[in-house]
Design a protein around this motif. Structure first.
Motif, PDB file in Angstrom:
ATOM      1  N   VAL A 419     -18.872 -49.495 -77.379  1.00  0.00           N
ATOM      2  CA  VAL A 419     -19.290 -49.090 -76.033  1.00  0.00           C
ATOM      3  C   VAL A 419     -18.241 -48.138 -75.462  1.00  0.00           C
ATOM      4  CG1 VAL A 419     -20.384 -51.341 -75.581  1.00  0.00           C
ATOM      5  CG2 VAL A 419     -18.013 -50.988 -74.895  1.00  0.00           C
ATOM      6  N   LEU A 420     -18.613 -47.375 -74.415  1.00  0.00           N
ATOM      7  CA  LEU A 420     -17.615 -46.653 -73.627  1.00  0.00           C
ATOM      8  C   LEU A 420     -17.276 -47.528 -72.430  1.00  0.00           C
ATOM      9  CD1 LEU A 420     -19.042 -43.008 -73.580  1.00  0.00           C
ATOM     10  CD2 LEU A 420     -17.434 -44.036 -75.201  1.00  0.00           C
ATOM     11  N   SER A 421     -16.108 -47.242 -71.830  1.00  0.00           N
ATOM     12  CA  SER A 421     -15.695 -48.092 -70.717  1.00  0.00           C
ATOM     13  C   SER A 421     -15.197 -47.225 -69.577  1.00  0.00           C
ATOM     14  CB  SER A 421     -14.573 -48.999 -71.227  1.00  0.00           C
ATOM     15  OG  SER A 421     -13.897 -49.579 -70.161  1.00  0.00           O
ATOM     16  N   VAL A 422     -15.401 -47.661 -68.321  1.00  0.00           N
ATOM     17  CA  VAL A 422     -14.803 -46.939 -67.198  1.00  0.00           C
ATOM     18  C   VAL A 422     -13.416 -47.505 -66.935  1.00  0.00           C
ATOM     19  CG1 VAL A 422     -16.934 -46.323 -65.993  1.00  0.00           C
ATOM     20  CG2 VAL A 422     -15.842 -48.509 -65.492  1.00  0.00           C
ATOM     21  N   ALA A 423     -12.534 -46.663 -66.408  1.00  0.00           N
ATOM     22  CA  ALA A 423     -11.205 -47.125 -66.002  1.00  0.00           C
ATOM     23  C   ALA A 423     -11.248 -47.379 -64.505  1.00  0.00           C
ATOM     24  CB  ALA A 423     -10.171 -46.062 -66.343  1.00  0.00           C
ATOM     25  N   GLU A 424     -10.838 -48.595 -64.103  1.00  0.00           N
ATOM     26  CA  GLU A 424     -10.810 -48.906 -62.686  1.00  0.00           C
ATOM     27  C   GLU A 424      -9.383 -48.750 -62.156  1.00  0.00           C
ATOM     28  OE1 GLU A 424     -11.430 -50.883 -65.377  1.00  0.00           O
ATOM     29  OE2 GLU A 424     -11.842 -52.878 -64.563  1.00  0.00           O
ATOM     30  N   THR A 425      -9.262 -48.548 -60.832  1.00  0.00           N
ATOM     31  CA  THR A 425      -7.942 -48.597 -60.198  1.00  0.00           C
ATOM     32  C   THR A 425      -7.521 -50.072 -60.150  1.00  0.00           C
ATOM     33  OG1 THR A 425      -8.877 -48.946 -58.027  1.00  0.00           O
ATOM     34  CG2 THR A 425      -8.534 -46.646 -58.701  1.00  0.00           C
ATOM     35  N   ALA A 426      -6.264 -50.326 -59.705  1.00  0.00           N
ATOM     36  CA  ALA A 426      -5.789 -51.711 -59.648  1.00  0.00           C
ATOM     37  C   ALA A 426      -6.724 -52.569 -58.781  1.00  0.00           C
ATOM     38  CB  ALA A 426      -4.378 -51.741 -59.092  1.00  0.00           C
ATOM     39  N   GLY A 427      -7.327 -51.973 -57.750  1.00  0.00           N
ATOM     40  CA  GLY A 427      -8.225 -52.744 -56.885  1.00  0.00           C
ATOM     41  C   GLY A 427      -9.626 -52.860 -57.440  1.00  0.00           C
ATOM     42  N   GLY A 428      -9.865 -52.338 -58.649  1.00  0.00           N
ATOM     43  CA  GLY A 428     -11.188 -52.460 -59.264  1.00  0.00           C
ATOM     44  C   GLY A 428     -12.131 -51.325 -58.878  1.00  0.00           C
ATOM     45  N   PHE A 429     -11.604 -50.293 -58.193  1.00  0.00           N
ATOM     46  CA  PHE A 429     -12.473 -49.189 -57.758  1.00  0.00           C
ATOM     47  C   PHE A 429     -12.656 -48.188 -58.902  1.00  0.00           C
ATOM     48  CE2 PHE A 429     -13.763 -45.444 -55.407  1.00  0.00           C
ATOM     49  CZ  PHE A 429     -14.604 -45.993 -54.460  1.00  0.00           C
ATOM     50  N   VAL A 430     -13.872 -47.630 -59.009  1.00  0.00           N
ATOM     51  CA  VAL A 430     -14.129 -46.587 -60.010  1.00  0.00           C
ATOM     52  C   VAL A 430     -14.487 -45.298 -59.261  1.00  0.00           C
ATOM     53  CG1 VAL A 430     -15.613 -45.872 -61.929  1.00  0.00           C
ATOM     54  CG2 VAL A 430     -14.831 -48.243 -61.767  1.00  0.00           C
ATOM     55  N   THR A 431     -13.731 -44.247 -59.513  1.00  0.00           N
ATOM     56  CA  THR A 431     -13.915 -43.012 -58.741  1.00  0.00           C
ATOM     57  C   THR A 431     -15.129 -42.228 -59.238  1.00  0.00           C
ATOM     58  OG1 THR A 431     -12.563 -41.741 -60.259  1.00  0.00           O
ATOM     59  CG2 THR A 431     -11.410 -42.789 -58.403  1.00  0.00           C
ATOM     60  N   THR A 432     -15.574 -41.305 -58.397  1.00  0.00           N
ATOM     61  CA  THR A 432     -16.677 -40.422 -58.770  1.00  0.00           C
ATOM     62  C   THR A 432     -16.336 -39.667 -60.051  1.00  0.00           C
ATOM     63  OG1 THR A 432     -17.294 -40.112 -56.466  1.00  0.00           O
ATOM     64  CG2 THR A 432     -18.021 -38.415 -57.998  1.00  0.00           C
ATOM     65  N   ASP A 433     -15.118 -39.092 -60.118  1.00  0.00           N
ATOM     66  CA  ASP A 433     -14.724 -38.296 -61.294  1.00  0.00           C
ATOM     67  C   ASP A 433     -14.810 -39.125 -62.565  1.00  0.00           C
ATOM     68  OD1 ASP A 433     -14.208 -36.177 -59.778  1.00  0.00           O
ATOM     69  OD2 ASP A 433     -12.004 -36.301 -59.862  1.00  0.00           O
ATOM     70  N   GLU A 434     -14.249 -40.336 -62.484  1.00  0.00           N
ATOM     71  CA  GLU A 434     -14.214 -41.202 -63.667  1.00  0.00           C
ATOM     72  C   GLU A 434     -15.637 -41.536 -64.136  1.00  0.00           C
ATOM     73  OE1 GLU A 434     -12.079 -42.335 -65.724  1.00  0.00           O
ATOM     74  OE2 GLU A 434     -13.145 -44.010 -66.648  1.00  0.00           O
ATOM     75  N   LEU A 435     -16.470 -41.969 -63.207  1.00  0.00           N
ATOM     76  CA  LEU A 435     -17.817 -42.396 -63.605  1.00  0.00           C
ATOM     77  C   LEU A 435     -18.647 -41.201 -64.091  1.00  0.00           C
ATOM     78  CD1 LEU A 435     -19.830 -44.687 -63.898  1.00  0.00           C
ATOM     79  CD2 LEU A 435     -20.481 -44.365 -61.509  1.00  0.00           C
ATOM     80  N   ALA A 436     -18.562 -40.078 -63.366  1.00  0.00           N
ATOM     81  CA  ALA A 436     -19.350 -38.901 -63.774  1.00  0.00           C
ATOM     82  C   ALA A 436     -18.928 -38.473 -65.184  1.00  0.00           C
ATOM     83  CB  ALA A 436     -19.148 -37.761 -62.787  1.00  0.00           C
ATOM     84  N   GLY A 437     -17.616 -38.527 -65.457  1.00  0.00           N
ATOM     85  CA  GLY A 437     -17.111 -38.138 -66.787  1.00  0.00           C
ATOM     86  C   GLY A 437     -17.673 -39.038 -67.880  1.00  0.00           C
ATOM     87  N   ARG A 438     -17.711 -40.329 -67.608  1.00  0.00           N
ATOM     88  CA  ARG A 438     -18.214 -41.279 -68.625  1.00  0.00           C
ATOM     89  C   ARG A 438     -19.716 -41.111 -68.832  1.00  0.00           C
ATOM     90  NH1 ARG A 438     -14.040 -43.069 -71.614  1.00  0.00           N
ATOM     91  NH2 ARG A 438     -12.349 -42.708 -70.157  1.00  0.00           N
ATOM     92  N   ILE A 439     -20.411 -40.892 -67.727  1.00  0.00           N
ATOM     93  CA  ILE A 439     -21.869 -40.739 -67.845  1.00  0.00           C
ATOM     94  C   ILE A 439     -22.181 -39.506 -68.696  1.00  0.00           C
ATOM     95  CG2 ILE A 439     -23.985 -40.203 -66.559  1.00  0.00           C
ATOM     96  CD1 ILE A 439     -22.906 -41.913 -64.246  1.00  0.00           C
ATOM     97  N   THR A 440     -21.472 -38.410 -68.411  1.00  0.00           N
ATOM     98  CA  THR A 440     -21.714 -37.187 -69.181  1.00  0.00           C
ATOM     99  C   THR A 440     -21.359 -37.426 -70.649  1.00  0.00           C
ATOM    100  OG1 THR A 440     -21.041 -36.039 -67.199  1.00  0.00           O
ATOM    101  CG2 THR A 440     -21.305 -34.694 -69.156  1.00  0.00           C
ATOM    102  N   ALA A 441     -20.247 -38.145 -70.881  1.00  0.00           N
ATOM    103  CA  ALA A 441     -19.851 -38.415 -72.272  1.00  0.00           C
ATOM    104  C   ALA A 441     -20.934 -39.221 -72.993  1.00  0.00           C
ATOM    105  CB  ALA A 441     -18.520 -39.161 -72.301  1.00  0.00           C
TER     106      ALA A 441
END
Ligand code: UDP
Length: 488
Positions: A419-441
């Motif tokens: 699977v691919l995985s998103v990287a969260e911040t320490a507080g568990g937040f996932v940024t727009t950039d991170e998620l958009a990058g994973r979705i495109t990948a």
């Protein structure tokens, strides 16, 4: 005609809630499909407010499968201190453990009656208890009935549970306060803070329940898990070799999966017609189990990521939690519905209407994943969702939220590259950039195609496991033999 002596009656004891009941009934159906010698009584302990959600399901199974009988236990109430609101029951596993204990006298009564059946073939040979209803095993032991645990997740989390008593002795610090990694035999090394969420604070009541249940697992007649060997070979081997219970015996492990129960009749069927009009494998499906909720800020970033990636999507959105700013800003109560437009970015639904569909709260996940138009799945790593994606061959982006999700992610993404995985911040937040990058990948890159191929291989391995001569079929046969032997 089957000989009376070949018949074998077993009792299954799920914890309350539709998901848990369906999981165990699915196990019963799967065993019955291949072993007509079995008959099963399922004991229902669900409190009255949960009955409407399970009664149609019970009726439909009863009408098609006479070898499964359902028997309701008398209702018990949790003390008010433990159950501030009746609906909270289904969200809180601590309440399952407490409820199980309160139900033990009823369980004792029901099992005693079943054991007093006049025909030997009607006397139960074994009790299969849900993990959260583990204290039921004490009742079985008192009646000299072998107890098996049904563990609704995979072997990697099971290794962590079996090893918890050992870890508990090694340190007196909570995992949440430990820096560095935890090493569990058979499992990828993970940061202590990524251990199952309910194990993180050793002063909590729920930690005590998990520790107690972990110790009981080792003393049971067998551990049944909804997984298959080819998916988790290392953890299966290490658990079976006894390395997760260094101070004692490890019971036999039965990997009988994948079991997939269709939740499909509930709601959201319209989305299937919408999927019919989308191109093959073009749609990203996004939903987060039965409990995944996000803050309004996180929902807006998810929406921005979907807009930026340009992919087609089917997104299940739930209202933010009661402490979210949205309720204050709108000056309404958390039980009021703010409407999608108040939660999502202004104009989002209109701008994406040609390529996206937002559903409120729930989608018929198994039917959606089985649809040819679905090409990717963003999931919280709940084990049922993982099994369903594997069985339908849909590649995943995982975004762990609670329970043992981070541990499952470490295995599926880190060790298996499945699977691919998103990287969260320490507080568990996932940024727009991170998620958009994973979705495109996932949806548009070579990396995504590789993940798709890996998942397709695993789907084939799952089919093989369940076919004649496959590992899960062999495990089911061994399990039935073990039931018949009646050995404690
Ligand atoms: N599910 C569904 N529609 C949704 C979300 C979840 O049908 O929108 C079903 C899903 O198919 C799975 C179950 O709910 O069978 C969720 O189980 P899982 O173990 O993945 O997560 P949990 O809810 O236990 O965290």
């Amino acid at each position: 005609m089957m000989e009376e002596a070949d018949k074998c009656h077993i009792v299954m004891y799920p914890s309350p809630g539709r998901g848990h009941l369906m999981s165990l009934v699915e196990l019963a159906l799967s065993l019955l499909r291949h072993h007509s010698c079995l008959s099963v009584t399922v004991l229902i302990s669900s409190p009255p407010h949960l009955l409407p959600s399970i009664t149609p399901y019970i009726s439909s199974v009863s009408s098609t499968t006479p070898s499964i009988a359902f028997r309701h236990l008398p209702s018990v109430s949790l003390p008010p201190s433990l159950s501030p609101a009746p609906t909270a029951f289904s969200d809180d596993p601590a309440m399952y453990f407490e409820h199980a204990r309160l139900n033990n006298p009823n369980l004792h009564q029901a099992l005693s009656e079943l054991l007093s059946a006049s025909k030997p073939s009607q006397k139960p040979k074994a009790l299969v208890v849900d993990f959260f209803y583990g204290s039921g095993a004490e009742v079985a032991a008192a009646l000299r009935l072998p107890a098996y645990y049904y563990f609704p997740s995979g072997m990697n989390p099971l290794a962590a549970f079996l090893y918890l008593p050992t870890l508990h002795k090694l340190t007196d610090t909570s995992f949440k306060d430990l820096d560095g990694n935890v090493d569990i035999p058979g499992v990828p090394s993970i940061p202590a803070k990524h251990m199952p969420s309910r194990m993180l604070d050793r002063s909590s009541r729920i930690y005590g329940h998990f520790l107690e249940t972990s110790m009981r697992l080792a003393g049971s007649a067998g551990l049944i898990s909804n997984t298959f060997e080819a998916l988790e070979p290392r953890a299966v081997k290490v658990i079976s070799e006894g390395l997760c219970v260094p101070d004692g015996q490890t019971p036999p492990v039965y990997c009988i999966g994948p079991l997939v129960a269709a939740n499909d009749h509930i709601s959201g069927q319209d989305c299937l017609s919408w999927l019919d009009s989308q191109p093959s494998r073009s749609v990203l499906f996004m939903t987060f189990g039965s409990m995944g909720v996000f803050s309004s800020k996180q929902l807006r970033d998810i929406a921005h990521a979907l807009e930026r990636s340009g992919v087609r999507f089917l997104w299940v959105v739930r209202n933010p939690p009661p402490d979210d700013e949205v309720w204050r800003n709108l000056a309404i109560k958390p039980e009021d519905d703010p409407g999608m437009d108040a939660i999502l970015p202004r104009g989002f639904t209109e701008r994406t209407k040609d390529r996206g569909l937002v559903l409120k709260s729930w989608a018929p996940q198994v039917a959606v994943l089985s649809h040819d138009s679905v090409g990717g799945f963003v999931s919280h790593c709940g084990w049922n969702s993982v099994m369903e994606a594997v069985c339908t061959g849909v590649p995943m982006i995982v975004w762990p939220l609670y329970a043992e999700h981070r541990l499952i992610r470490a295995y599926l993404a880190g060790e298996m590259k499945l699977v691919l995985s998103v990287a969260e911040t320490a507080g568990g937040f996932v940024t727009t950039d991170e998620l958009a990058g994973r979705i495109t990948a996932l949806m548009c890159s070579e990396k995504g195609s590789q993940v798709r191929e890996r998942v397709a291989e695993m789907r084939n391995a799952a089919r093989e496991a369940l076919s004649e001569g496959g590992s899960s079929r062999a495990a089911m046969a061994k399990l039935v033999d073990s039931f018949k032997s009646g050995m404690m």
